[in-house]
Design a protein around this motif. Sequence first.
Motif, PDB file in Angstrom:
ATOM      1  N   LEU A 162       0.892  -1.231  -0.022  1.00 53.50           N
ATOM      2  CA  LEU A 162      -0.016   0.090  -0.021  1.00 53.50           C
ATOM      3  C   LEU A 162       0.501   1.420   0.018  1.00 53.50           C
ATOM      4  N   GLY A 163       1.975   1.279  -0.949  1.00 55.14           N
ATOM      5  CA  GLY A 163       2.814   2.334  -1.056  1.00 55.14           C
ATOM      6  C   GLY A 163       2.303   3.675  -1.651  1.00 55.14           C
ATOM      7  N   ASN A 164       2.979   4.295  -2.613  1.00 58.49           N
ATOM      8  CA  ASN A 164       2.664   5.482  -3.101  1.00 58.49           C
ATOM      9  C   ASN A 164       1.696   5.159  -4.069  1.00 58.49           C
ATOM     10  N   MET A 165       1.876   3.883  -4.683  1.00 62.82           N
ATOM     11  CA  MET A 165       0.967   3.560  -5.872  1.00 62.82           C
ATOM     12  C   MET A 165      -0.275   2.718  -5.411  1.00 62.82           C
ATOM     13  N   GLY A 166       0.133   1.725  -4.554  1.00 60.49           N
ATOM     14  CA  GLY A 166      -0.983   0.983  -4.094  1.00 60.49           C
ATOM     15  C   GLY A 166      -1.920   1.462  -3.178  1.00 60.49           C
ATOM     16  N   PHE A 176      -2.830  -5.350   3.213  1.00 63.05           N
ATOM     17  CA  PHE A 176      -1.703  -5.740   4.211  1.00 63.05           C
ATOM     18  C   PHE A 176      -0.514  -5.053   3.663  1.00 63.05           C
ATOM     19  N   ASP A 177       0.333  -4.480   4.630  1.00 64.87           N
ATOM     20  CA  ASP A 177       1.761  -3.782   4.011  1.00 64.87           C
ATOM     21  C   ASP A 177       2.609  -3.719   5.274  1.00 64.87           C
ATOM     22  N   LEU A 178       4.039  -4.060   5.110  1.00 61.48           N
ATOM     23  CA  LEU A 178       4.885  -4.216   6.281  1.00 61.48           C
ATOM     24  C   LEU A 178       4.876  -2.761   7.038  1.00 61.48           C
ATOM     25  N   SER A 179       4.460  -1.796   6.308  1.00 65.61           N
ATOM     26  CA  SER A 179       4.624  -0.330   6.915  1.00 65.61           C
ATOM     27  C   SER A 179       3.304   0.085   7.692  1.00 65.61           C
ATOM     28  N   SER A 183      -1.453  -7.222  -5.796  1.00 66.83           N
ATOM     29  CA  SER A 183      -0.208  -7.015  -5.276  1.00 66.83           C
ATOM     30  C   SER A 183       0.275  -5.813  -5.973  1.00 66.83           C
ATOM     31  N   MET A 184       0.862  -4.912  -5.303  1.00 69.03           N
ATOM     32  CA  MET A 184       1.839  -3.575  -5.786  1.00 69.03           C
ATOM     33  C   MET A 184       2.918  -3.300  -4.980  1.00 69.03           C
ATOM     34  N   LEU A 185       4.117  -4.171  -5.639  1.00 64.73           N
ATOM     35  CA  LEU A 185       5.164  -4.385  -4.442  1.00 64.73           C
ATOM     36  C   LEU A 185       6.539  -3.970  -5.065  1.00 64.73           C
ATOM     37  N   PRO A 186       7.562  -3.666  -4.452  1.00 58.62           N
ATOM     38  CA  PRO A 186       8.871  -2.946  -4.979  1.00 58.62           C
ATOM     39  C   PRO A 186       9.471  -3.663  -6.166  1.00 58.62           C
ATOM     40  N   SER A 197       2.940  -4.894  -9.805  1.00 58.98           N
ATOM     41  CA  SER A 197       4.002  -4.439  -9.573  1.00 58.98           C
ATOM     42  C   SER A 197       4.819  -4.321 -10.926  1.00 58.98           C
ATOM     43  N   THR A 198       5.862  -3.457 -11.073  1.00 52.95           N
ATOM     44  CA  THR A 198       6.845  -3.517 -12.146  1.00 52.95           C
ATOM     45  C   THR A 198       8.163  -4.521 -11.840  1.00 52.95           C
ATOM     46  N   ILE A 199       8.031  -5.814 -12.394  1.00 52.35           N
ATOM     47  CA  ILE A 199       8.956  -6.708 -12.140  1.00 52.35           C
ATOM     48  C   ILE A 199       9.639  -7.285 -13.291  1.00 52.35           C
ATOM     49  N   ALA A 232      15.103   7.402 -10.634  1.00 55.38           N
ATOM     50  CA  ALA A 232      15.287   6.454 -10.005  1.00 55.38           C
ATOM     51  C   ALA A 232      14.512   5.223 -10.532  1.00 55.38           C
ATOM     52  N   LEU A 233      13.039   5.748 -10.833  1.00 58.27           N
ATOM     53  CA  LEU A 233      12.144   4.503 -11.306  1.00 58.27           C
ATOM     54  C   LEU A 233      12.447   4.303 -12.847  1.00 58.27           C
ATOM     55  N   MET A 234      12.811   5.552 -13.427  1.00 58.91           N
ATOM     56  CA  MET A 234      13.204   5.105 -14.872  1.00 58.91           C
ATOM     57  C   MET A 234      14.354   4.291 -14.971  1.00 58.91           C
ATOM     58  N   LEU A 235      15.471   4.411 -13.908  1.00 59.85           N
ATOM     59  CA  LEU A 235      16.554   3.662 -14.076  1.00 59.85           C
ATOM     60  C   LEU A 235      16.099   2.127 -13.575  1.00 59.85           C
ATOM     61  N   LYS A 236      15.166   1.879 -12.730  1.00 61.24           N
ATOM     62  CA  LYS A 236      14.831   0.607 -12.356  1.00 61.24           C
ATOM     63  C   LYS A 236      14.259   0.173 -13.839  1.00 61.24           C
ATOM     64  N   ASP A 237      13.495   0.780 -14.443  1.00 58.65           N
ATOM     65  CA  ASP A 237      12.758   0.167 -15.536  1.00 58.65           C
ATOM     66  C   ASP A 237      13.898  -0.349 -16.747  1.00 58.65           C
TER      67      ASP A 237
HETATM   68  P1  NAD Z   1       6.372   2.008  -2.567  1.00 54.99           P
HETATM   69  O1  NAD Z   1       7.901   1.700  -2.235  1.00 54.99           O
HETATM   70  O2  NAD Z   1       5.991   3.465  -2.243  1.00 54.99           O
HETATM   71  O3  NAD Z   1       5.376   0.990  -2.182  1.00 54.99           O
HETATM   72  C1  NAD Z   1       5.660  -0.507  -1.996  1.00 54.99           C
HETATM   73  C2  NAD Z   1       5.138  -0.968  -0.746  1.00 54.99           C
HETATM   74  O4  NAD Z   1       5.285  -2.188  -0.595  1.00 54.99           O
HETATM   75  C3  NAD Z   1       5.656  -0.351   0.596  1.00 54.99           C
HETATM   76  O5  NAD Z   1       4.746   0.484   1.338  1.00 54.99           O
HETATM   77  C4  NAD Z   1       6.201  -1.226   1.240  1.00 54.99           C
HETATM   78  O6  NAD Z   1       6.098  -1.313   2.703  1.00 54.99           O
HETATM   79  C5  NAD Z   1       5.316  -2.492   0.939  1.00 54.99           C
HETATM   80  N1  NAD Z   1       6.152  -3.872   0.906  1.00 54.99           N
HETATM   81  C6  NAD Z   1       7.575  -4.156   0.596  1.00 54.99           C
HETATM   82  N2  NAD Z   1       7.580  -5.390   0.918  1.00 54.99           N
HETATM   83  C7  NAD Z   1       6.382  -6.018   1.339  1.00 54.99           C
HETATM   84  C8  NAD Z   1       5.837  -7.301   1.822  1.00 54.99           C
HETATM   85  N3  NAD Z   1       6.781  -8.249   1.830  1.00 54.99           N
HETATM   86  N4  NAD Z   1       4.649  -7.537   2.161  1.00 54.99           N
HETATM   87  C9  NAD Z   1       3.823  -6.384   2.103  1.00 54.99           C
HETATM   88  N5  NAD Z   1       4.175  -5.180   1.696  1.00 54.99           N
HETATM   89  C10 NAD Z   1       5.461  -4.944   1.463  1.00 54.99           C
HETATM   90  O7  NAD Z   1       6.579   1.804  -4.345  1.00 54.99           O
HETATM   91  P2  NAD Z   1       5.367   2.363  -5.475  1.00 54.99           P
HETATM   92  O8  NAD Z   1       5.906   3.636  -5.719  1.00 54.99           O
HETATM   93  O9  NAD Z   1       4.000   2.330  -4.760  1.00 54.99           O
HETATM   94  O10 NAD Z   1       5.727   1.125  -6.330  1.00 54.99           O
HETATM   95  C11 NAD Z   1       5.251  -0.047  -6.366  1.00 54.99           C
HETATM   96  C12 NAD Z   1       5.325  -0.406  -7.749  1.00 54.99           C
HETATM   97  O11 NAD Z   1       4.819   0.077  -8.662  1.00 54.99           O
HETATM   98  C13 NAD Z   1       6.843  -0.713  -8.125  1.00 54.99           C
HETATM   99  O12 NAD Z   1       7.161  -2.131  -8.775  1.00 54.99           O
HETATM  100  C14 NAD Z   1       6.976   0.326  -9.113  1.00 54.99           C
HETATM  101  O13 NAD Z   1       8.091   0.011 -10.030  1.00 54.99           O
HETATM  102  C15 NAD Z   1       5.601   0.337  -9.753  1.00 54.99           C
HETATM  103  N6  NAD Z   1       5.263   1.700 -10.376  1.00 54.99           N
HETATM  104  C16 NAD Z   1       5.678   2.923  -9.672  1.00 54.99           C
HETATM  105  C17 NAD Z   1       5.145   4.197 -10.224  1.00 54.99           C
HETATM  106  C18 NAD Z   1       5.459   5.490  -9.480  1.00 54.99           C
HETATM  107  O14 NAD Z   1       5.473   6.472  -9.991  1.00 54.99           O
HETATM  108  N7  NAD Z   1       5.785   5.506  -8.427  1.00 54.99           N
HETATM  109  C19 NAD Z   1       4.847   4.334 -11.480  1.00 54.99           C
HETATM  110  C20 NAD Z   1       4.501   2.892 -12.311  1.00 54.99           C
HETATM  111  C21 NAD Z   1       4.827   1.612 -11.938  1.00 54.99           C
END
Ligand code: NAD
Length: 288
Positions: free
Chosen positions: A8-12, A29-32, A62-65, A92-94, A239-244
């Motif tokens: 449930l991070g920035n995107m989720g 659910f999120d670890l945070s 799921s929307m994970l790192p 997620s982007t993986i 940093a996200l462009m670099l990840k991709d």
């Molecule tokens: P983020 O780091 O803000 O969120 C990820 C969340 O996952 C965090 O809240 C973290 O606590 C949680 N997490 C990590 N491990 C976990 C686990 N084992 N169980 C439960 N929760 C867990 O990242 P984001 O920006 O939300 O990006 C999520 C995905 O979306 C990434 O794969 C990213 O590449 C992709 N994405 C992001 C953007 C963007 O602009 N931010 C755009 C397109 C795609």
Amino acid sequence: MKIAFIGLGNMGGGMAANLVKAGHDVRAFDLSADALAAAKEAECKTFTSASEACADAEAVVSMLPNGAIVKAVYESDVLPSTPAGAVLLDCSTIDVATARDVIAAAQGAGYDMVDAPVSGGIAAANGGTLTFMVGGSGDAFARAEPVLNAMGKAVIHAGDAGNGQAAKICNNMLLAVQMIGTAEAFSMADKLGLDAQTFYDISSVSSGQCWSMTSYCPVPGVGPQSPSDNDYQGGFASALMLKDLRLAMEAAEASGAKTPLGKHSQEIYEAFAQDNGALDFSGIIKTL
Ligand code: NAD
């Protein structure tokens, strides 16, 4: 529908909130702890483990790192805990290989599953205007589509498992190459004494025209409003462009695709992101 949402991070966070707004019973659910508190605020039910969130779910999103985390969460929590017959969606982007492995494991355990990475950033996640590129069987896509529609403006079937991730990294590699090229052209125009707006007026209706120029111009004050007008804050972080780009180069190597400009773009963003990872990727023009 009872939907478990993991990550449930920035995107989720915004995506889960949009599922609630669409009338779904979201089990988050999120670890945070902070992310969980925000989800509760958005009227999700919160749980203390991914297994508990999945225990009664009809769908799991799921929307994970990264790929290692996705694989671990599906192996240890999602597959052992989710009721038979649920549909699974990893947004997620993986890397393509991990996406295909996780989907194969899910199918082996009897689930329909798709990879459904997104185009669009945090604003699109919050606003429910993401584009989803989806890989998986026709049946899995048909079941995933209504869930994705509640979080996005476009849902496109890209083919079999992993093809959503393939579409995402091919698109973003092209975007990186295009942005660097656009930045180089504007920088050279400047050195040659050509006004940026004049060059835009000509090139935007000539054969050099591209999205990085006409929708996201790296030169402040030229073209529609974009992060360059806000000192490269917000937008799509380097940093996200670099990840991709790293994922794209892994996929290029694994598949034998020749991507010399993709590789060079990765090197350019590696150097830029060291000190400017939070800046929008169009900020690359500052290095020229
Ligand atoms: P983020 O780091 O803000 O969120 C990820 C969340 O996952 C965090 O809240 C973290 O606590 C949680 N997490 C990590 N491990 C976990 C686990 N084992 N169980 C439960 N929760 C867990 O990242 P984001 O920006 O939300 O990006 C999520 C995905 O979306 C990434 O794969 C990213 O590449 C992709 N994405 C992001 C953007 C963007 O602009 N931010 C755009 C397109 C795609």
